[in-house]
Design an enzyme around this catalytic site. Structure first.
Site, PDB file in Angstrom:
ATOM      1  CG  HIS A  88      -0.330   0.019   2.542  1.00  0.00           C
ATOM      2  ND1 HIS A  88       0.072   1.179   3.176  1.00  0.00           N
ATOM      3  CD2 HIS A  88      -0.034  -0.997   3.399  1.00  0.00           C
ATOM      4  CE1 HIS A  88       0.572   0.883   4.362  1.00  0.00           C
ATOM      5  NE2 HIS A  88       0.538  -0.436   4.520  1.00  0.00           N
ATOM      6  CG  ASP A  90      -2.450   4.198   2.799  1.00  0.00           C
ATOM      7  OD1 ASP A  90      -2.049   3.139   2.271  1.00  0.00           O
ATOM      8  OD2 ASP A  90      -3.323   4.218   3.682  1.00  0.00           O
ATOM      9  CD  GLU A 156      -3.022  -1.444   5.309  1.00  0.00           C
ATOM     10  OE1 GLU A 156      -3.056  -2.505   5.961  1.00  0.00           O
ATOM     11  OE2 GLU A 156      -2.508  -0.393   5.755  1.00  0.00           O
ATOM     12  CD  GLU A 182       1.307  -4.008   5.730  1.00  0.00           C
ATOM     13  OE1 GLU A 182       2.168  -3.383   6.382  1.00  0.00           O
ATOM     14  OE2 GLU A 182       0.193  -3.532   5.430  1.00  0.00           O
TER      15      GLU A 182
END
Length: 401
Positions: A88, A90, A156, A182
């Site tokens: 993601h 953001d 996200e 992640e």
């Protein structure tokens, strides 16, 4: 992995350039993409250009006005099932406590410091560099049977606008697996709880505080709702899942009342409920409403409404799935220790698993608990390089003959 394939993977992994990983990580960190704010577009353009420069096929599509998802593909002509990397664009607001500008990346020994360095622009950069090495392996004659894709979503950190758009407009073709980049400290996460938010609105009846019996206090009723939530928490804790534990409640915000001398006519709460795989957010909301009524709270001048406002599903991939075993082996072969287990956090991988039917794991550089969302967020360059090598090895292990 057979010796010939291992030799190919080792040779390709050796081509990954730490300077290239560092440069792209820093370039992404230097473009703020703070959420809330809907400011991902500039960071996505930096990423898109890096992917175009690497020779990837790039598609950018708006999940919302000015908020683009990105899909970058290598080996797109291959007709076999592919491998997806997911991230993601953001980041959360920087907040106080930084010792320097959070959007001017800087080095401290092996560490790259800046907002998003670990969550999760570093992981995205590692995936891009790994995919570039896959493309070079294909150019050198390695038979890679399917495409390798990087999917980067917006929003996200808030409401998941980007991943919902992905679910409605998925990339073409089948995928053997999805690796969410992640930060897991390179541990292989085969299962995550999901997340949901609820607005709990309590309406009472105002009265003078000199005779509170004339009214019905929404704040008193909200306190009783919290007791109901606590009882449900204790029920779940008594029967934990071996991998993911149990669902949890958290009353994160509460606002109410009109004035000190007025019986409170209203009170609202923002409530977080972490989800086990397969749980339905609407059923949880209905059950909470039923328990509130059973406790006699929603009566005698009090009304309570429970409304879900956000939903992110959980998932669990079998421990013996080839994606799990190949990812763990790839980390070890890249020189780092690892383990296989569950995660307390939630991520977009719940959507790829439950809605798209793609076997999913989470594995990436950085520390979600020790660094993400904190001042002076940082990630180790050595760990970024190891992640890139591991991503490359997984792709070759699953897709090459």
């Amino acid at each position: 992995m057979e010796p010939r394939r291992r030799e190919t993977a080792d040779a390709s992994a050796a081509t990954i350039d730490p300077a290239e990983v560092e440069a792209l990580t820093c370039a992404l960190v230097a473009v703020p993409s703070v959420n809330p704010g809907g400011t991902e577009e500039a960071a996505v353009e930096v990423l898109a250009q890096a992917c175009r420069d690497a020779g990837f096929e790039v598609q950018v599509s708006e999940a919302a006005p000015g908020r683009p998802n990105l899909v970058a593909t290598v080996n797109g002509d291959a007709d076999g099932p592919g491998l997806m990397f997911l991230g993601h664009s953001d980041v959360v607001p920087p907040g106080p406590g930084w010792t320097g500008d959070p959007f001017v990346p800087r080095r401290d020994g092996d560490l790259i410091i800046g907002r998003g360095a670990t969550d999760m622009k570093g992981g995205i950069a590692a995936a891009v560099v790994a995919m570039k090495a896959v493309a070079q392996a294909v150019a050198d004659g390695v038979d890679v049977s399917g495409p390798v894709r990087l999917v980067v979503t917006v929003d996200e950190e808030e409401h998941g606008v980007g991943v919902r758009h992905l679910v409605e407009h998925p990339p073409a073709g089948e995928h053997l697996g999805c690796i969410v980049a992640e930060p897991t400290r390179l541990e292989v996460v085969r299962g995550c709880r999901g997340a949901s938010y609820f607005d709990v609105e309590v309406t009472g009846r105002a009265a003078h505080s000199g005779r509170p019996s004339d009214g019905a206090s929404a704040i008193d009723a909200a306190a009783r709702v919290i007791e109901v939530i606590g009882a449900d928490q204790r029920r779940m804790a008594a029967d934990p899942d071996p991998l993911l534990g149990f669902g949890t409640w958290n009353v994160g915000t509460i606002q109410g009342g009109q004035g000190i001398s007025v019986v409170a006519p209203s009170c609202s709460m923002g409530v977080d409920r972490r989800l086990m795989p397969g749980e339905d957010v609407h059923e949880i909301g209905r059950r909470l409403s039923d328990e509130i009524r059973s406790a006699g709270i929603d009566s005698d001048g009090i009304t309570v409404s429970v409304t879900p406002t956000m939903f992110l599903p959980g998932f669990a991939t079998p421990e013996d799935h080839p994606l799990v075993t190949a990812t763990a082996q790839a980390v070890v072969d890249s020189g780092a220790p690892t383990s296989v287990g569950g995660w307390t956090a939630a991520c977009d991988g719940g959507w790829t698993s439950s809605a798209l039917g793609i076997p999913t794991v989470v594995m990436g550089p950085g520390d979600i608990n020790g660094q993400a969302h904190q001042p002076d967020e940082s990630v180790s360059l050595a760990e970024l390089v190891t992640a890139a090598q591991a991503y490359l090895r997984v792709a070759l292990a699953l897709l090459s003959d």
